[in-house]
Structure formats: structure tokens, C-alpha cells
Design a protein around this motif. Structure first.
Motif, PDB file in Angstrom:
ATOM      1  N   ASP A  45       2.863 -34.775  19.315  1.00 57.18           N
ATOM      2  CA  ASP A  45       3.743 -34.725  20.251  1.00 57.18           C
ATOM      3  C   ASP A  45       2.875 -34.936  21.547  1.00 57.18           C
ATOM      4  N   LYS A  46       3.463 -35.202  22.715  1.00 56.86           N
ATOM      5  CA  LYS A  46       2.610 -35.350  23.991  1.00 56.86           C
ATOM      6  C   LYS A  46       1.818 -33.901  24.016  1.00 56.86           C
ATOM      7  N   GLU A  47       2.481 -32.853  23.628  1.00 59.71           N
ATOM      8  CA  GLU A  47       1.656 -31.531  24.110  1.00 59.71           C
ATOM      9  C   GLU A  47       0.587 -31.119  23.152  1.00 59.71           C
ATOM     10  N   GLY A  48       0.467 -32.148  22.128  1.00 56.21           N
ATOM     11  CA  GLY A  48      -0.579 -31.870  21.198  1.00 56.21           C
ATOM     12  C   GLY A  48      -0.247 -31.157  19.704  1.00 56.21           C
ATOM     13  N   ASN A  49       1.117 -30.771  19.737  1.00 57.81           N
ATOM     14  CA  ASN A  49       1.549 -29.980  18.539  1.00 57.81           C
ATOM     15  C   ASN A  49       1.522 -30.895  17.419  1.00 57.81           C
ATOM     16  N   THR A  50       1.069 -30.335  16.212  1.00 60.93           N
ATOM     17  CA  THR A  50       1.310 -31.026  15.024  1.00 60.93           C
ATOM     18  C   THR A  50       2.620 -30.941  14.631  1.00 60.93           C
ATOM     19  N   LEU A  51       3.142 -31.844  14.302  1.00 62.67           N
ATOM     20  CA  LEU A  51       4.722 -31.962  13.826  1.00 62.67           C
ATOM     21  C   LEU A  51       4.498 -32.752  12.213  1.00 62.67           C
ATOM     22  N   ALA A  52       5.579 -32.332  11.490  1.00 59.17           N
ATOM     23  CA  ALA A  52       5.711 -33.256  10.200  1.00 59.17           C
ATOM     24  C   ALA A  52       7.185 -33.561   9.949  1.00 59.17           C
ATOM     25  N   LEU A  53       7.412 -34.739   9.251  1.00 63.08           N
ATOM     26  CA  LEU A  53       8.689 -35.061   8.764  1.00 63.08           C
ATOM     27  C   LEU A  53       9.101 -34.163   7.630  1.00 63.08           C
ATOM     28  N   ARG A  54      10.173 -33.507   7.397  1.00 67.27           N
ATOM     29  CA  ARG A  54      10.456 -32.741   6.618  1.00 67.27           C
ATOM     30  C   ARG A  54      10.331 -33.081   4.920  1.00 67.27           C
ATOM     31  N   PRO A  55       9.562 -32.562   4.103  1.00 67.22           N
ATOM     32  CA  PRO A  55       9.342 -33.014   2.891  1.00 67.22           C
ATOM     33  C   PRO A  55      10.495 -32.480   1.877  1.00 67.22           C
ATOM     34  N   ASP A  56      11.227 -31.189   2.456  1.00 67.10           N
ATOM     35  CA  ASP A  56      12.075 -30.400   1.758  1.00 67.10           C
ATOM     36  C   ASP A  56      12.817 -29.630   2.667  1.00 67.10           C
ATOM     37  N   MET A  57      13.922 -29.513   2.484  1.00 65.42           N
ATOM     38  CA  MET A  57      15.077 -29.006   3.247  1.00 65.42           C
ATOM     39  C   MET A  57      15.266 -27.641   3.595  1.00 65.42           C
ATOM     40  N   THR A  58      14.821 -26.761   2.480  1.00 61.21           N
ATOM     41  CA  THR A  58      14.880 -25.163   2.546  1.00 61.21           C
ATOM     42  C   THR A  58      14.086 -24.404   3.539  1.00 61.21           C
ATOM     43  N   PRO A  59      13.107 -24.856   3.678  1.00 58.55           N
ATOM     44  CA  PRO A  59      12.303 -24.187   4.827  1.00 58.55           C
ATOM     45  C   PRO A  59      12.943 -24.425   6.139  1.00 58.55           C
ATOM     46  N   SER A  60      13.293 -25.499   6.583  1.00 60.82           N
ATOM     47  CA  SER A  60      14.158 -25.928   7.617  1.00 60.82           C
ATOM     48  C   SER A  60      15.490 -24.914   7.963  1.00 60.82           C
ATOM     49  N   ILE A  61      16.169 -24.990   6.734  1.00 60.81           N
ATOM     50  CA  ILE A  61      17.452 -24.132   6.760  1.00 60.81           C
ATOM     51  C   ILE A  61      17.037 -22.726   6.774  1.00 60.81           C
ATOM     52  N   ALA A  62      16.002 -22.106   6.120  1.00 61.35           N
ATOM     53  CA  ALA A  62      15.481 -20.894   6.328  1.00 61.35           C
ATOM     54  C   ALA A  62      15.344 -20.643   7.910  1.00 61.35           C
ATOM     55  N   ARG A  63      14.746 -21.547   8.386  1.00 61.07           N
ATOM     56  CA  ARG A  63      14.282 -21.298   9.740  1.00 61.07           C
ATOM     57  C   ARG A  63      15.563 -21.282  10.822  1.00 61.07           C
ATOM     58  N   ALA A  64      16.498 -22.220  10.720  1.00 63.32           N
ATOM     59  CA  ALA A  64      17.831 -22.320  11.278  1.00 63.32           C
ATOM     60  C   ALA A  64      18.384 -20.877  11.218  1.00 63.32           C
ATOM     61  N   VAL A  65      18.565 -20.126   9.897  1.00 61.52           N
ATOM     62  CA  VAL A  65      19.269 -18.982   9.564  1.00 61.52           C
ATOM     63  C   VAL A  65      18.737 -17.917  10.289  1.00 61.52           C
ATOM     64  N   SER A  66      17.360 -17.830  10.387  1.00 67.32           N
ATOM     65  CA  SER A  66      16.733 -16.773  11.036  1.00 67.32           C
ATOM     66  C   SER A  66      16.957 -16.673  12.438  1.00 67.32           C
ATOM     67  N   LYS A  67      17.199 -18.098  13.175  1.00 66.02           N
ATOM     68  CA  LYS A  67      17.418 -18.035  14.359  1.00 66.02           C
ATOM     69  C   LYS A  67      18.726 -17.818  14.759  1.00 66.02           C
ATOM     70  N   TYR A  68      19.854 -18.320  13.983  1.00 60.61           N
ATOM     71  CA  TYR A  68      21.078 -18.462  14.609  1.00 60.61           C
ATOM     72  C   TYR A  68      22.130 -17.177  13.783  1.00 60.61           C
ATOM     73  N   PHE A  69      21.715 -17.023  12.602  1.00 58.41           N
ATOM     74  CA  PHE A  69      23.016 -16.434  11.804  1.00 58.41           C
ATOM     75  C   PHE A  69      22.412 -14.751  11.599  1.00 58.41           C
ATOM     76  N   HIS A  70      23.466 -13.877  12.601  1.00 57.27           N
ATOM     77  CA  HIS A  70      22.733 -12.666  12.575  1.00 57.27           C
ATOM     78  C   HIS A  70      24.218 -11.782  12.133  1.00 57.27           C
ATOM     79  N   ASP A  71      25.211 -12.427  11.821  1.00 55.34           N
ATOM     80  CA  ASP A  71      26.589 -11.921  11.496  1.00 55.34           C
ATOM     81  C   ASP A  71      26.489 -11.328  10.147  1.00 55.34           C
ATOM     82  N   ASP A  72      27.748 -11.309   9.586  1.00 56.43           N
ATOM     83  CA  ASP A  72      27.799 -10.663   8.003  1.00 56.43           C
ATOM     84  C   ASP A  72      27.386 -11.652   7.083  1.00 56.43           C
ATOM     85  N   THR A  73      26.781 -10.973   6.052  1.00 54.56           N
ATOM     86  CA  THR A  73      26.216 -11.540   4.715  1.00 54.56           C
ATOM     87  C   THR A  73      27.189 -11.681   3.584  1.00 54.56           C
ATOM     88  N   PRO A  74      27.195 -12.431   2.735  1.00 56.74           N
ATOM     89  CA  PRO A  74      26.427 -13.634   2.440  1.00 56.74           C
ATOM     90  C   PRO A  74      26.696 -14.724   3.267  1.00 56.74           C
TER      91      PRO A  74
END
Length: 551
Positions: free
Chosen positions: A72-101
Motif C-alpha cells: 500500500d502507499k504506506e509501504g505495508n505488505t498486503l496479501a490476497l487471502r489464500p485461506d479464509m480461516t486466519p481472517s475469520i480468526a483475526r475478526a473474532v479476536s477483535k470483535y467477538f468477546h461475548d458468550d461462547t461458543p
């Protein structure tokens, strides 16, 4: 008329979808989504590209060279997702803090930059489910049940969900004290069902006979519940036994739901995704050599994003499922009048085919049609045994097997290594023995010893590159030739060659000699991955009979 506008064509590995195919794919995606939603899985959408670190080696997804990377313009290395699971794991770690499962489902495209001419899509659509915050065997049963129900709802009639157990392999590795580099090689050999390759690797380690034997047996431990019993009889490692008990519990849970006929076990299944920590599984059906769905347990993945949460999930590859659904007609054509499917052999033309047929006759398999020297047939049939045979050039045999045009192939090890196709390498047939060598005039020996930059001529550029770059760490210029390789150093095109050596007589007659040996070669039997799952009993029986004949 030749198309004068090349930009009308899509890049390799991606394609346009329109008309009835688009309608079919869209309706299939909607149907699958509704199956997941009805079972309590809420939708989530993550970005098509992420920071590179989301898919880095530490996370354990696809190799960096297979990622589409940019800045990107700031020099960060980006990647098109090869696999959905790491993206879901990142999103859950950020947004889902309520009851499990937490039950989530998703749909989106993934991107993997495969090598060229592999005939594989580089952009595919995945639809999947993730169950997070639940580490019990019951949650594994739930996810596997949802997968079976989704495939049934899609209209898939013939499929197998094959389940492996990463913890079983890890427990044995810990007991053996095998290092990370050897672990990677052993993992690959066992995954390819390459028992003889694993045997060669383990010769360098001081292992107990029982531990050595169970590593080798893992390559063949595939089938129904007897696989668990056999594995249990081979080890007293408590962690390995616990991993097997988990599989047994999962099977009982699936049996209660009436899904046992879809379930098999394969302890050689060791996913290339390093984030899996427990069961791994793949769903196979006729139509191609790739699974229609894959998944597993990943209890430590979320820790990379600051959250400790056990999880299990799966992804259906919609493109593969669509292909499997459309191949039912081909499946019927490949069956005899009694509905039993033909097994198809692809044999390398020439001496290997002759030797293979002689070996097959020892186990009662014949094909009289192939003995007719005047026959102009391309496909030969044994109706009694429901077998088909055809002859092909060596480099084409792995391609026919990978794509499911043939269930079983016989080809030289040199071709397998050079082609790099995805299939199971199940037997070293012991004939067609020769060596892959670096050859040249005696004067070139010093240049090899001092790792000077030289030219290498060969028909096997990938083998040459791996040997010089990854094993010798020597910079060379590789020139691919198709004809008489021995000519290259004689006319000054190259200093050395990489080629097959059987007797060495051609080398000697031209003032050349073997300078270094790269690898021993012989004929190998290979099996399509789907065929191994869908026709496991017939193919396993054949392999066992051939092993007995060879011994």
C-alpha cells in the motif's frame, strides 16, 4: 481468425463465469448458505486482502511464494487471502468477546498463486463454517455433521469424508525426537503415502523398531474403524492413544446421526496448514483429484491474534463441488452394466508398460487385448475384473492420474519429481532402475567442487534447480533441452548435464562420466487421491497383492 486483442483473455488460473453456469453456482451458494444459517451459523464477511502477517509462516497457512503480495502507499505488505480461516480468526479476536461458543459462516473468494500449467484455478470460491470456543469431541461431531448435511443438500450422492488426526503424528514425533526439517520431509512422505521414502529418511534416526514401524504404517493406515484398532495395537504412547480415542468418540457421534457410511479414517492425512492441532478432514467425490471440502481443528490459531480460543471449521470449495455434481454422467459412463466402476490404469509406453503387465499377471490381472501387436485401440478393457488400461508418454501419466482420467499410474520416479503432481506414491515397483546424475568431462569436476558458475543442460530443469540451488547451494545457469543431452558439453553449450544414467555406455563413448549422483530412480505406482478414498478397498487390496508379489 486469430484474436488480435490479448487483453480479452483472462490471466492463467482465473476465468469468467456466466450464463447457466453462473446461475447454477449462485443457486448452489445460496442453498449451502441456508443450510448453515438454519443450523445457527451467522454470516461474516472479511476483506479480500489483509496484512501479510495474517497469513505469514508463523500462522501456518500456504507458503509465501504462493501468496499474491503487494504494497500500500504506506509501504505495508498486503496479501490476497489464500485461506479464509486466519481472517475469520483475526475478526473474532477483535470483535467477538461475548458468550461462547461462536458459530460463524462465510462465503468468499480465495487466491493461491500455483505454479503454471498445473491446470488448477488460482481463484476459487469457498463457503464454510467455524465453531469457536468449544474444544470437545461433540463440537467436532457437530461440524462434520453440518458438512455431511450440506453436501447431501447440494445433491451429492457419492462422497467420503476422510478424517485424520494431527495429534497422533505429533505425539509420535515428540517421542522420536525428530527435528523440524526432518519432520517436514516425513510429513510430506507420509501424506503422499510414500512408505519407502519414509523408510529411507528414518534410516538416519536411532528409533525403536516399534516406533519406526508405526511411522511407516501411517502411510497405509486408511479405511474404516479397523484403522483405529490397528494404530492402537502399534503404540503405547499415551498422547497418541488419546488422539485415537478422540477419533473413536467422533465416529460414535456420527454413527448416532446415521452418517457412518460417509466416514473413513486416514492417519496419513497431515495437512500442509500448520495451524491444525487435532482432527483434519477432507471430503472427496468423483470428478477430480482435489477435495470438495476440507477442514479441521485449530485450537492455537487465535492466539496469534491475542485470543485463546479452541476452534474447528471447514470450507467447501464451491467450484470443486460444482464440478463433482456435474460429473455424475461421467461416473455412470465409467461404470459397467452392474454399476461397478472400472478402475483405469495409465501405463508408461515401452519397457515400463511391459514390465508392469508382467507384474500384474502375477496377481491374476491380465489384458489380452494389449497383447495384440496389430491392435490400434487406445483403451483396452478387462470386462471380468472391470479394469481399463491405456498407454501414455511418461510425462503425461502423472497428469492423467492427478486429474482422475486414470485411477492408477505407473511411471518413473524422475517424471514424478519433475512434474510435481498431487497424487499418492504407493509402491516402488523395483524395475526400471537407474540414476539421475550430473555428468560431463572429467575437467568439470573441479568446477563443481569449487561451486563455480556453470551452465547445466537437461531435460529435467526442476530436478536440476532443486539439486544445485537447494542441496549444493551453487548458482548455475540451467538450459532445457529435449533431444540428446550428451551433445551439450561436446559442442560447448554447457559444462555439465543432468540426465538419467543406466549403464553409462553412451557417456563413456563420448568422453563423459558421472560426476555426482542426485538420486536413485525406479518405476513407481501412483494413485489418484479421490480414487484412493472412493475405491479404497479395491485399490488397497491390489497394493497388498503387488507388495506380496514383489517380495
Amino acid at each position: 481468425m486469430k484474436n488480435q486483442n490479448p487483453i480479452l483473455h483472462t490471466p492463467e488460473g482465473v476465468r469468467d463465469i456466466y450464463g447457466s453456469e453462473f446461475v447454477q453456482k449462485f443457486e448452489l451458494q445460496q442453498l449451502l448458505y441456508h443450510v448453515l444459517a438454519e443450523r445457527g451459523y451467522q454470516g461474516i464477511e472479511t476483506p479480500t486482502f489483509e496484512f501479510f502477517d495474517v497469513f505469514s509462516r508463523e500462522v501456518g497457512t500456504v507458503p509465501s511464494r504462493e501468496l499474491y503480495k503487494f504494497f500500500d502507499k504506506e509501504g505495508n505488505t498486503l496479501a490476497l487471502r489464500p485461506d479464509m480461516t486466519p481472517s475469520i480468526a483475526r475478526a473474532v479476536s477483535k470483535y467477538f468477546h461475548d458468550d461462547t461458543p461462536i458459530r460463524l459462516c462465510y462465503m468468499g473468494n480465495t487466491f493461491i498463486n500455483y505454479d503454471k500449467y498445473q491446470g488448477r484455478l488460482k481463484e476459487t470460491t469457498q463457503l464454510g463454517a467455524e465453531l469457536m470456543g468449544e474444544g470437545s469431541a461433540a463440537s467436532d461431531v457437530e461440524l462434520l455433521s453440518v458438512l455431511v448435511e450440506a453436501l447431501q443438500a447440494a445433491g451429492l450422492k457419492e462422497f467420503q469424508v476422510s478424517i485424520g488426526q494431527v495429534e497422533f503424528f505429533k505425539a509420535l514425533l515428540k517421542e522420536a525426537g525428530i527435528g523440524s526439517e526432518a519432520e517436514e520431509n516425513l510429513r510430506q512422505l507420509i501424506s503422499d503415502k510414500n512408505r519407502f521414502g519414509a523408510e529411507e529418511l528414518l534410516e538416519d534416526y536411532d528409533l525403536s523398531p516399534s516406533l519406526r514401524e508405526i511411522f511407516l504404517e501411517m502411510a497405509t493406515l486408511s479405511g474404516t474403524t479397523e484403522v483405529i484398532e490397528k494404530a492402537r495395537s502399534l503404540t503405547d504412547n499415551p498422547d497418541a492413544l488419546e488422539a485415537l480415542s478422540r477419533l473413536e468418540t467422533i465416529y460414535e457421534g456420527l454413527k448416532e446421526k446415521g452418517f457412518e457410511r460417509y466416514i473413513t479414517f486416514d492417519l496419513s492425512m497431515l495437512s500442509k496448514y500448520k495451524y491444525y492441532t487435532g482432527i483434519v478432514f477432507r471430503a472427496y467425490s468423483y470428478g477430480y483429484g482435489e477435495p470438495v471440502a476440507k477442514g479441521g481443528r485449530y485450537d492455537t490459531l487465535l492466539s496469534h491474534f491475542g485470543r485463546q480460543l479452541p476452534a474447528v471449521g471447514f470450507a467447501i470449495v464451491v467450484d470443486q463441488l460444482q464440478r463433482a455434481l456435474n460429473s455424475s454422467g461421467v461416473r455412470q459412463e465409467a461404470s459397467g452394466p452392474d454399476g461397478k466402476r472400472y478402475l483405469t490404469f495409465a501405463l508408461t509406453k515401452g519397457r515400463l508398460a511391459k514390465k508392469t503387465l508382467e507384474l500384474l499377471e502375477k496377481v491374476g490381472i491380465t489384458c489380452e487385448e494389449m497383447k495384440d501387436p496389430d491392435s490400434r485401440k487406445l483403451i483396452f478393457v478387462n470386462e471380468d475384473l472391470k479394469l481399463k488400461f491405456f498407454l501414455a508418454k511418461g510425462p503425461d501419466v502423472p497428469t492423467y492420474v492427478e486429474y482422475g482420467a486414470a485411477d492408477i499410474g505407473v511411471v518413473g520416479k524422475d517424471t514424478l519429481v519433475e512434474e510435481g503432481r498431487k497424487m499418492y506414491e504407493v509402491l516402488d515397483l523395483g524395475f526400471g532402475k537407474c540414476r539421475m546424475c550430473v555428468c560431463g568431462p572429467a575437467s568439470a569436476r573441479e568446477k563443481l567442487a569449487h561451486q563455480e558458475q556453470i551452465r547445466v543442460a537437461t531435460k529435467y530443469p526442476d530436478i536440476a534447480k532443486d539439486y544445485f540451488y537447494n542441496q549444493k547451494h551453487q548458482t548455475v545457469e540451467i538450459i532445457k533441452l529435449n533431444g540428446s543431452i550428451e551433445l551439450a558439453p561436446l559442442v560447448g553449450l554447457s559444462e555439465v548435464i543432468v540426465d538419467i544414467v543406466e549403464t553409462g555406455s553412451t557417456l563413456r563413448e563420448n568422453g563423459l562420466e558421472v560426476l555426482e549422483e542426485i538420486m536413485p530412480l525406479s518405476a513407481r505406482m501412483v494413485v489418484n487421491q479421490v480414487s484412493m478414498k472412493m475405491e479404497n478397498e479395491r485399490i488397497t487390496k491390489l497394493i497388498q497383492e503387488l507388495k506380496a508379489a514383489l517380495s
